[in-house]
Scaffold this motif. Structure first.
Motif, PDB file in Angstrom:
ATOM      1  N   LEU A 306       0.828  -1.211   0.000  1.00 26.44           N
ATOM      2  CA  LEU A 306       0.000   0.000   0.000  1.00 26.44           C
ATOM      3  C   LEU A 306       0.864   1.263   0.000  1.00 26.44           C
ATOM      4  O   LEU A 306       0.554   2.240  -0.700  1.00 26.44           O
ATOM      5  CB  LEU A 306      -0.936  -0.003   1.213  1.00 26.44           C
ATOM      6  N   ASP A 307       1.951   1.226   0.770  1.00 22.56           N
ATOM      7  CA  ASP A 307       2.859   2.367   0.791  1.00 22.56           C
ATOM      8  C   ASP A 307       3.528   2.555  -0.575  1.00 22.56           C
ATOM      9  O   ASP A 307       3.725   3.690  -1.034  1.00 22.56           O
ATOM     10  CB  ASP A 307       3.935   2.181   1.863  1.00 22.56           C
ATOM     11  N   GLY A 308       3.878   1.433  -1.217  1.00 25.87           N
ATOM     12  CA  GLY A 308       4.501   1.517  -2.540  1.00 25.87           C
ATOM     13  C   GLY A 308       3.562   2.081  -3.578  1.00 25.87           C
ATOM     14  O   GLY A 308       3.985   2.807  -4.491  1.00 25.87           O
ATOM     15  N   ILE A 309       2.283   1.769  -3.460  1.00 25.67           N
ATOM     16  CA  ILE A 309       1.288   2.341  -4.361  1.00 25.67           C
ATOM     17  C   ILE A 309       1.122   3.828  -4.070  1.00 25.67           C
ATOM     18  O   ILE A 309       1.023   4.657  -4.988  1.00 25.67           O
ATOM     19  CB  ILE A 309      -0.056   1.600  -4.234  1.00 25.67           C
ATOM     20  N   GLU A 310       1.106   4.190  -2.783  1.00 16.11           N
ATOM     21  CA  GLU A 310       1.006   5.605  -2.431  1.00 16.11           C
ATOM     22  C   GLU A 310       2.205   6.380  -2.956  1.00 16.11           C
ATOM     23  O   GLU A 310       2.069   7.531  -3.400  1.00 16.11           O
ATOM     24  CB  GLU A 310       0.902   5.787  -0.920  1.00 16.11           C
ATOM     25  N   PHE A 311       3.388   5.778  -2.924  1.00 11.03           N
ATOM     26  CA  PHE A 311       4.573   6.437  -3.478  1.00 11.03           C
ATOM     27  C   PHE A 311       4.332   6.808  -4.939  1.00 11.03           C
ATOM     28  O   PHE A 311       4.684   7.903  -5.381  1.00 11.03           O
ATOM     29  CB  PHE A 311       5.794   5.518  -3.368  1.00 11.03           C
ATOM     30  N   ASP A 315      -0.707  12.039  -3.647  1.00 10.23           N
ATOM     31  CA  ASP A 315      -0.397  13.435  -3.960  1.00 10.23           C
ATOM     32  C   ASP A 315       0.886  13.843  -3.248  1.00 10.23           C
ATOM     33  O   ASP A 315       1.393  13.139  -2.378  1.00 10.23           O
ATOM     34  CB  ASP A 315      -1.568  14.356  -3.613  1.00 10.23           C
ATOM     35  N   ALA A 316       1.391  14.995  -3.622  1.00 11.74           N
ATOM     36  CA  ALA A 316       2.706  15.415  -3.140  1.00 11.74           C
ATOM     37  C   ALA A 316       2.720  15.722  -1.643  1.00 11.74           C
ATOM     38  O   ALA A 316       3.801  15.911  -1.060  1.00 11.74           O
ATOM     39  CB  ALA A 316       3.176  16.636  -3.923  1.00 11.74           C
ATOM     40  N   ASN A 317       1.549  15.754  -0.994  1.00 12.50           N
ATOM     41  CA  ASN A 317       1.486  16.000   0.442  1.00 12.50           C
ATOM     42  C   ASN A 317       1.303  14.725   1.258  1.00 12.50           C
ATOM     43  O   ASN A 317       1.329  14.769   2.486  1.00 12.50           O
ATOM     44  CB  ASN A 317       0.339  16.971   0.752  1.00 12.50           C
ATOM     45  N   SER A 318       1.098  13.598   0.574  1.00  6.12           N
ATOM     46  CA  SER A 318       0.936  12.338   1.293  1.00  6.12           C
ATOM     47  C   SER A 318       2.295  11.860   1.808  1.00  6.12           C
ATOM     48  O   SER A 318       3.347  12.347   1.373  1.00  6.12           O
ATOM     49  CB  SER A 318       0.318  11.279   0.377  1.00  6.12           C
ATOM     50  N   THR A 319       2.269  10.889   2.706  1.00  4.92           N
ATOM     51  CA  THR A 319       3.522  10.435   3.334  1.00  4.92           C
ATOM     52  C   THR A 319       4.530   9.970   2.299  1.00  4.92           C
ATOM     53  O   THR A 319       5.684  10.431   2.277  1.00  4.92           O
ATOM     54  CB  THR A 319       3.224   9.300   4.335  1.00  4.92           C
ATOM     55  N   MET A 327      11.943  13.702  -4.882  1.00  8.77           N
ATOM     56  CA  MET A 327      12.879  13.133  -5.858  1.00  8.77           C
ATOM     57  C   MET A 327      12.718  13.769  -7.235  1.00  8.77           C
ATOM     58  O   MET A 327      13.398  13.358  -8.184  1.00  8.77           O
ATOM     59  CB  MET A 327      12.701  11.612  -5.937  1.00  8.77           C
ATOM     60  N   GLY A 328      11.813  14.752  -7.335  1.00  9.93           N
ATOM     61  CA  GLY A 328      11.703  15.504  -8.572  1.00  9.93           C
ATOM     62  C   GLY A 328      10.499  15.198  -9.421  1.00  9.93           C
ATOM     63  O   GLY A 328      10.426  15.617 -10.581  1.00  9.93           O
ATOM     64  N   HIS A 329       9.507  14.472  -8.847  1.00 12.34           N
ATOM     65  CA  HIS A 329       8.327  14.116  -9.642  1.00 12.34           C
ATOM     66  C   HIS A 329       7.077  14.374  -8.809  1.00 12.34           C
ATOM     67  O   HIS A 329       6.451  13.440  -8.298  1.00 12.34           O
ATOM     68  CB  HIS A 329       8.395  12.645 -10.066  1.00 12.34           C
ATOM     69  N   PRO A 330       6.670  15.640  -8.681  1.00  9.50           N
ATOM     70  CA  PRO A 330       5.477  15.942  -7.860  1.00  9.50           C
ATOM     71  C   PRO A 330       4.202  15.334  -8.417  1.00  9.50           C
ATOM     72  O   PRO A 330       3.298  14.986  -7.646  1.00  9.50           O
ATOM     73  CB  PRO A 330       5.423  17.467  -7.880  1.00  9.50           C
ATOM     74  N   LYS A 331       4.100  15.188  -9.736  1.00  9.09           N
ATOM     75  CA  LYS A 331       2.908  14.595 -10.337  1.00  9.09           C
ATOM     76  C   LYS A 331       2.924  13.077 -10.130  1.00  9.09           C
ATOM     77  O   LYS A 331       3.941  12.429 -10.323  1.00  9.09           O
ATOM     78  CB  LYS A 331       2.869  14.902 -11.834  1.00  9.09           C
ATOM     79  N   PRO A 332       1.801  12.488  -9.720  1.00 10.91           N
ATOM     80  CA  PRO A 332       1.765  11.031  -9.518  1.00 10.91           C
ATOM     81  C   PRO A 332       2.051  10.269 -10.817  1.00 10.91           C
ATOM     82  O   PRO A 332       1.802  10.748 -11.917  1.00 10.91           O
ATOM     83  CB  PRO A 332       0.332  10.774  -9.048  1.00 10.91           C
ATOM     84  N   PHE A 333       2.593   9.069 -10.653  1.00 12.68           N
ATOM     85  CA  PHE A 333       2.759   8.159 -11.780  1.00 12.68           C
ATOM     86  C   PHE A 333       1.427   7.451 -12.044  1.00 12.68           C
ATOM     87  O   PHE A 333       0.583   7.314 -11.155  1.00 12.68           O
ATOM     88  CB  PHE A 333       3.842   7.125 -11.495  1.00 12.68           C
ATOM     89  N   ASP A 334       1.273   6.971 -13.270  1.00  3.79           N
ATOM     90  CA  ASP A 334       0.003   6.379 -13.694  1.00  3.79           C
ATOM     91  C   ASP A 334       0.006   4.867 -13.445  1.00  3.79           C
ATOM     92  O   ASP A 334       0.040   4.073 -14.383  1.00  3.79           O
ATOM     93  CB  ASP A 334      -0.234   6.688 -15.170  1.00  3.79           C
TER      94      ASP A 334
END
Length: 614
Positions: A306-311, A315-319, A327-334
């Protein structure tokens, strides 16, 4: 041979990247880092430890080199200490120190730039030469000095130099030398080409080989690499994110080599994004090759997932989304696909199904749109648990794989689709290191999948990459060393299917005079035009005439081009000296109007493209 194909939407996708860290595919391959064992951790945590492949420049009268646990990085405490002991007459003019040959030689090219980063501390002033040299150190290709006062390096200090090569050598090495007596500590030594894909750290030529296959998804970080022989050596994604120098690295005990994990969880997602491919993350299900976690104790593994999916998606404010953003990618991955384990639904793994259900329920509750892939095979009988896809792996001799073209003909059309995430023809002498025979067996199997695309959702060859210096698994699609590469015939087979994803399977009848022919017909669009593509494998040593009849064809077609993969012998292989001995030959297709008859050369794979006229 006669085959009748239904008209249906063909939604299966082709990928080419199902196994990451095998054969030094990542470390020493796609990931462009030139230094092997950059943090001196590969020798283990008991000191003094081996520093291989680092070696010493100088003898015991001039230098003493040993590891200790003085690093400033908490997750990788090993550092290298050099005690320079030159006598009153001084050190040798070339200096003493250490060198690193990289992964069987560094490819240094004239005019190109290389960024060297290292951490250093000392009890005195330092004057260190940072050099790229020929394999024996006799020729300097680039060099810069790191000069600092004792007060500037009394604590661990990061230093960077940019080297521009004045020569070319694909077996080069990195040297760190000095002529000044004293104690110097080194840690986290990196050398990266400045020229990587988009500056993201991927080796350009290997990346381009992937691009040319137009992959629709990539499955990572691998297969057995995810499990480990023991859980203690399984891939742990949290250890692979953040600053590269802070990553612990780990020993992959399945394929028996150390990785510094520069190619980590973040970089896999970046790779998928750069390719324009959907990421499929495979995580550990609480099972390794030799141990397993009971379902009652599986929740820590579920939380890791679940943490890996959240990574990836948070959003950029989540844990964990904030770690990605930093790390330079504020936009979530798809991220829309995950696989629970790898090859874990076997009788000896008694806890897999119980573990799987805990993962499934937790992920669906938090991310109901994510598609979940089970390791259990649903091709012969329905699954007894919920899944969006089921994983199917197959490695067989070429002829047997060819005969499996009908494997999914009788599979139930209800329930989840198959994800054929690993397939290949293999075995000596049948497939050897990757020959035409293997490729033709695979092509026949793929055509069978194409004709069953209503129940086969995705398919990928395995493994993709092989560093020729570390042949852990044969055959593979792309073979490389530090400077050169080539595609095996299996690689070229993939290019025949670049238009298959999202195409339409046509209702057609194929008639030939051989039981060793498999064929399919699809329609697809390209640059605003409509095409029909007929693909056919001739797995026999005779010429075959293939007659094609298509029902419901409401327009005329004109011949455009044909592409043929064949060779003088089915045992022929590509090589560094002859990299395209077996490669598709493309020519203009000549065909009488209205006569859909095609000649198939012995032991060949062919495609014929026809333009639908409006």
């Amino acid at each position: 041979m006669e085959a009748v194909m239904k008209r249906t939407r063909n939604m299966y996708c082709h990928s080419r990247f199902p196994r990451m860290e095998i054969n030094h595919a990542g470390a020493g391959g796609l990931w462009a880092e030139l230094v092997s064992n950059r943090g001196f951790e590969a020798g283990g945590q008991i000191i003094p430890s081996s520093i291989w492949p680092w070696s010493i420049i100088g003898d015991e009268s001039t230098i003493s080199v040993v590891t200790d646990r003085s690093s400033c990085f908490e997750r990788n405490k090993i550092a290298l200490r050099m005690e320079v002991l030159c006598n009153s007459s001084g050190c040798p003019s070339e200096g003493v120190g250490v060198y690193n040959p990289g992964y069987w030689g560094m490819n240094i090219e004239e005019g190109k730039k290389y960024k060297v980063t290292l951490y250093v501390r000392s009890t005195g002033d330092i004057d260190v030469s940072v050099s790229l040299t020929s394999s024996n150190g006799s020729l300097t290709l680039a060099s810069e000095q790191i000069i600092a006062l004792a007060s500037e390096v009394s604590k661990w200090t990061k230093k960077e130099v940019l080297l521009e090569a004045n020569g070319t050598d694909d077996g080069a090495r990195l040297q760190l030398t000095t002529t000044k007596n004293g104690s110097i500590w080194l840690d986290q030594v990196s050398a990266m080409p400045v020229d990587t894909y988009k500056g993201h750290g991927f080796r350009n030529d290997l990346f381009q080989m992937m691009v040319d296959l137009k992959p629709r998804f990539i499955r990572f970080p691998g297969g057995c690499y995810v499990e480990g022989d023991s859980l203690s050596n399984a891939f742990q994604w949290k250890e692979t994110v953040g600053a590269w120098e802070e990553r612990a690295g780990h020993y992959g005990d399945v394929w028996k080599y150390w990785t510094d994990d520069g190619l980590g969880h973040f970089e896999f997602f970046q790779l998928a994004e750069d390719l324009g491919a959907a990421p499929i993350w495979v995580f550990n299900s609480g099972i390794s090759h030799n141990d397993q976690v009971e379902t009652a104790s599986i929740m820590p593994f579920v939380q890791e997932a679940l943490d890996g999916i959240e990574f990836a998606r948070g959003d950029a404010n989540s844990t964990w989304g904030s770690v990605r953003a930093a790390m330079g990618h504020p936009k979530p991955f798809d991220l829309k696909y995950v696989a629970v384990g790898n090859e874990d639904c076997w009788q000896k793994y008694t806890y897999y199904k119980g573990n799987y259900l805990v993962f499934y329920n937790a992920i669906k509750k938090a991310y109901p749109d994510i598609k979940i892939i089970s390791n259990c095979d649903g091709s012969s009988q329905p699954l007894d648990h919920p899944a969006d896809y089921y994983d199917f792996h197959v490695y067989k001799p070429a002829k047997e794989l060819f005969s499996m073209s009908h494997k999914f003909d009788n599979t139930s059309r209800d329930g989840p689709k198959a994800f054929v995430s690993e397939y290949a023809a293999r075995g000596k002498p049948d497939a050897n290191k990757g020959n035409l025979l293997a490729a033709l067996g695979e092509a026949g199997f793929l055509l069978g999948l194409e004709k069953n695309s209503d129940v086969v959702g995705m398919v990928s060859y395995a493994p993709l990459f092989l560093n020729t210096n570390d042949r852990r698994w044969l055959p593979d699609a792309i073979v490389f060393n530090s400077s050169h590469l080539y595609g095996t015939p299996s690689y070229w087979v993939q290019q025949f299917f670049t238009e298959s994803s999202g195409a339409t399977l046509l209702s057609s009848t194929m008639e030939g005079n051989s039981s060793y022919v498999e064929a399919s017909a699809i329609s697809f669009q390209s640059n605003g035009s409509d095409y029909i593509q007929i693909k056919a494998v001739n797995f026999a040593n005779v010429t075959v005439e293939l007659k094609v009849k298509m029902t419901g064809l409401d327009s005329k077609v004109s011949a455009k081009k044909k592409k043929v993969l064949t060779s003088a012998s089915v045992m022929d292989e590509n090589s560094f000296s002859n990299p395209e001995m077996i490669a598709p030959q493309e020519t203009i297709l000549v065909m009488p109007e209205g006569n859909l008859t095609f000649v198939l050369a012995p032991y060949s794979f062919s495609s014929f493209n026809l333009l639908k006229e409006s």
